[in-house]
Design a protein around this motif. Structure first.
Motif, PDB file in Angstrom:
ATOM      1  N   GLN A  51     -26.419  43.034  31.832  1.00  0.00           N
ATOM      2  CA  GLN A  51     -27.650  42.409  31.371  1.00  0.00           C
ATOM      3  C   GLN A  51     -28.743  42.910  32.307  1.00  0.00           C
ATOM      4  O   GLN A  51     -28.535  42.989  33.526  1.00  0.00           O
ATOM      5  CB  GLN A  51     -27.558  40.891  31.440  1.00  0.00           C
ATOM      6  CG  GLN A  51     -26.520  40.311  30.532  1.00  0.00           C
ATOM      7  CD  GLN A  51     -26.355  38.820  30.729  1.00  0.00           C
ATOM      8  OE1 GLN A  51     -26.759  38.250  31.729  1.00  0.00           O
ATOM      9  NE2 GLN A  51     -25.745  38.176  29.757  1.00  0.00           N
ATOM     10  N   VAL A  52     -29.876  43.244  31.739  1.00  0.00           N
ATOM     11  CA  VAL A  52     -30.969  43.828  32.514  1.00  0.00           C
ATOM     12  C   VAL A  52     -32.118  42.836  32.591  1.00  0.00           C
ATOM     13  O   VAL A  52     -32.530  42.276  31.571  1.00  0.00           O
ATOM     14  CB  VAL A  52     -31.459  45.143  31.867  1.00  0.00           C
ATOM     15  CG1 VAL A  52     -32.593  45.752  32.677  1.00  0.00           C
ATOM     16  CG2 VAL A  52     -30.310  46.125  31.695  1.00  0.00           C
ATOM     17  N   TYR A  83     -29.438  47.217  24.832  1.00  0.00           N
ATOM     18  CA  TYR A  83     -29.128  46.473  26.056  1.00  0.00           C
ATOM     19  C   TYR A  83     -29.660  45.041  25.925  1.00  0.00           C
ATOM     20  O   TYR A  83     -30.654  44.805  25.241  1.00  0.00           O
ATOM     21  CB  TYR A  83     -29.791  47.119  27.279  1.00  0.00           C
ATOM     22  CG  TYR A  83     -29.094  48.362  27.774  1.00  0.00           C
ATOM     23  CD1 TYR A  83     -28.208  48.303  28.848  1.00  0.00           C
ATOM     24  CD2 TYR A  83     -29.331  49.597  27.185  1.00  0.00           C
ATOM     25  CE1 TYR A  83     -27.570  49.447  29.314  1.00  0.00           C
ATOM     26  CE2 TYR A  83     -28.701  50.745  27.638  1.00  0.00           C
ATOM     27  CZ  TYR A  83     -27.825  50.662  28.700  1.00  0.00           C
ATOM     28  OH  TYR A  83     -27.190  51.794  29.156  1.00  0.00           O
ATOM     29  N   THR A  84     -28.992  44.117  26.585  1.00  0.00           N
ATOM     30  CA  THR A  84     -29.498  42.755  26.682  1.00  0.00           C
ATOM     31  C   THR A  84     -30.553  42.755  27.779  1.00  0.00           C
ATOM     32  O   THR A  84     -30.240  43.053  28.940  1.00  0.00           O
ATOM     33  CB  THR A  84     -28.366  41.769  27.025  1.00  0.00           C
ATOM     34  OG1 THR A  84     -27.365  41.856  26.014  1.00  0.00           O
ATOM     35  CG2 THR A  84     -28.888  40.347  27.129  1.00  0.00           C
ATOM     36  N   LYS A 129     -29.246  53.576  32.723  1.00  0.00           N
ATOM     37  CA  LYS A 129     -28.559  54.013  31.502  1.00  0.00           C
ATOM     38  C   LYS A 129     -27.439  55.011  31.798  1.00  0.00           C
ATOM     39  O   LYS A 129     -26.444  55.049  31.083  1.00  0.00           O
ATOM     40  CB  LYS A 129     -29.570  54.602  30.527  1.00  0.00           C
ATOM     41  CG  LYS A 129     -30.470  53.531  29.932  1.00  0.00           C
ATOM     42  CD  LYS A 129     -31.690  54.045  29.220  1.00  0.00           C
ATOM     43  CE  LYS A 129     -31.496  55.109  28.228  1.00  0.00           C
ATOM     44  NZ  LYS A 129     -32.742  55.472  27.511  1.00  0.00           N
ATOM     45  N   LEU A 174     -34.539  50.826  26.481  1.00  0.00           N
ATOM     46  CA  LEU A 174     -33.198  50.242  26.617  1.00  0.00           C
ATOM     47  C   LEU A 174     -32.670  49.684  25.293  1.00  0.00           C
ATOM     48  O   LEU A 174     -32.233  48.541  25.228  1.00  0.00           O
ATOM     49  CB  LEU A 174     -33.233  49.129  27.675  1.00  0.00           C
ATOM     50  CG  LEU A 174     -33.478  49.579  29.110  1.00  0.00           C
ATOM     51  CD1 LEU A 174     -33.901  48.403  29.976  1.00  0.00           C
ATOM     52  CD2 LEU A 174     -32.233  50.261  29.658  1.00  0.00           C
ATOM     53  N   ARG A 226     -23.088  51.128  30.513  1.00  0.00           N
ATOM     54  CA  ARG A 226     -23.184  51.082  29.058  1.00  0.00           C
ATOM     55  C   ARG A 226     -23.846  49.772  28.633  1.00  0.00           C
ATOM     56  O   ARG A 226     -23.862  48.794  29.377  1.00  0.00           O
ATOM     57  CB  ARG A 226     -21.793  51.208  28.443  1.00  0.00           C
ATOM     58  CG  ARG A 226     -21.162  52.575  28.664  1.00  0.00           C
ATOM     59  CD  ARG A 226     -19.868  52.733  27.875  1.00  0.00           C
ATOM     60  NE  ARG A 226     -18.961  51.613  28.044  1.00  0.00           N
ATOM     61  CZ  ARG A 226     -17.915  51.598  28.860  1.00  0.00           C
ATOM     62  NH1 ARG A 226     -17.647  52.639  29.607  1.00  0.00           N
ATOM     63  NH2 ARG A 226     -17.135  50.539  28.934  1.00  0.00           N
ATOM     64  N   LYS A 227     -24.316  49.741  27.415  1.00  0.00           N
ATOM     65  CA  LYS A 227     -25.057  48.595  26.871  1.00  0.00           C
ATOM     66  C   LYS A 227     -24.288  47.288  26.977  1.00  0.00           C
ATOM     67  O   LYS A 227     -24.861  46.244  27.268  1.00  0.00           O
ATOM     68  CB  LYS A 227     -25.408  48.848  25.402  1.00  0.00           C
ATOM     69  CG  LYS A 227     -26.271  50.037  25.193  1.00  0.00           C
ATOM     70  CD  LYS A 227     -26.393  50.394  23.730  1.00  0.00           C
ATOM     71  CE  LYS A 227     -27.133  51.715  23.630  1.00  0.00           C
ATOM     72  NZ  LYS A 227     -27.186  52.231  22.304  1.00  0.00           N
ATOM     73  N   GLU A 228     -23.008  47.341  26.744  1.00  0.00           N
ATOM     74  CA  GLU A 228     -22.205  46.123  26.734  1.00  0.00           C
ATOM     75  C   GLU A 228     -21.759  45.696  28.128  1.00  0.00           C
ATOM     76  O   GLU A 228     -21.191  44.630  28.291  1.00  0.00           O
ATOM     77  CB  GLU A 228     -20.994  46.286  25.811  1.00  0.00           C
ATOM     78  CG  GLU A 228     -20.056  47.399  26.180  1.00  0.00           C
ATOM     79  CD  GLU A 228     -20.483  48.795  25.719  1.00  0.00           C
ATOM     80  OE1 GLU A 228     -19.795  49.743  26.114  1.00  0.00           O
ATOM     81  OE2 GLU A 228     -21.473  48.949  24.974  1.00  0.00           O
TER      82      GLU A 228
END
Length: 138
Positions: A33-34, A77-78, A24, A74, A28-30
């Protein structure tokens, strides 16, 4: 190097959640992919003389709850969660290959007794043999 897909192996120790905190801080979230991976150790399962359906259900439920907890850290997040029976290092390599992982983030020690005192055996194998970057979190 552009990182788009990150693998975070999770075990039952609190320490592995530090990998998520580091992810994190870095992405960033965008951006990424996690893939969260929990490996149910087939050696431990094989050590039991008789593995009942109830036992496997309990182990699978525990694995899924670990993954759900990690995913909860998360938000936005994807995230893809994978729970699999096998050898931890082998499944980390298989998953990183199958899922086109760009980076593995893991802690230096896990939940094993020996792992508490030295660089974890799984982490050591991954660092030595990985063909992608591995970030090791203390």
């Amino acid at each position: 190097m552009t990182v788009k897909r990150v693998l975070v192996p999770i075990d039952k120790s609190e320490k592995t959640l530090k990998s998520i905190e580091q992810l994190k801080l870095l992405f960033r979230k965008e951006e990424v992919q996690v893939v969260l991976l929990h490996v149910i150790d087939d050696f431990n399962v094989a050590a039991v003389d008789y593995v009942s359906a109830e036992f496997m259900d309990a182990v699978t439920t525990l694995s899924n709850s670990l993954l759900d907890r990690a995913e909860g850290l998360l938000p936005g997040y994807t995230v893809e969660k994978i729970s699999i029976l096998g050898s931890a290092s082998k499944e980390i390599f298989n998953t990183s290959s199958e899922k086109n992982i760009d980076l593995i983030i893991m802690t230096k020690t896990g939940s094993g007794l020996v792992d508490k005192y030295i660089l974890g055996s799984v982490t050591s194998k991954i660092v030595k043999k990985a063909d992608i970057p591995v970030m090791v979190i203390p």
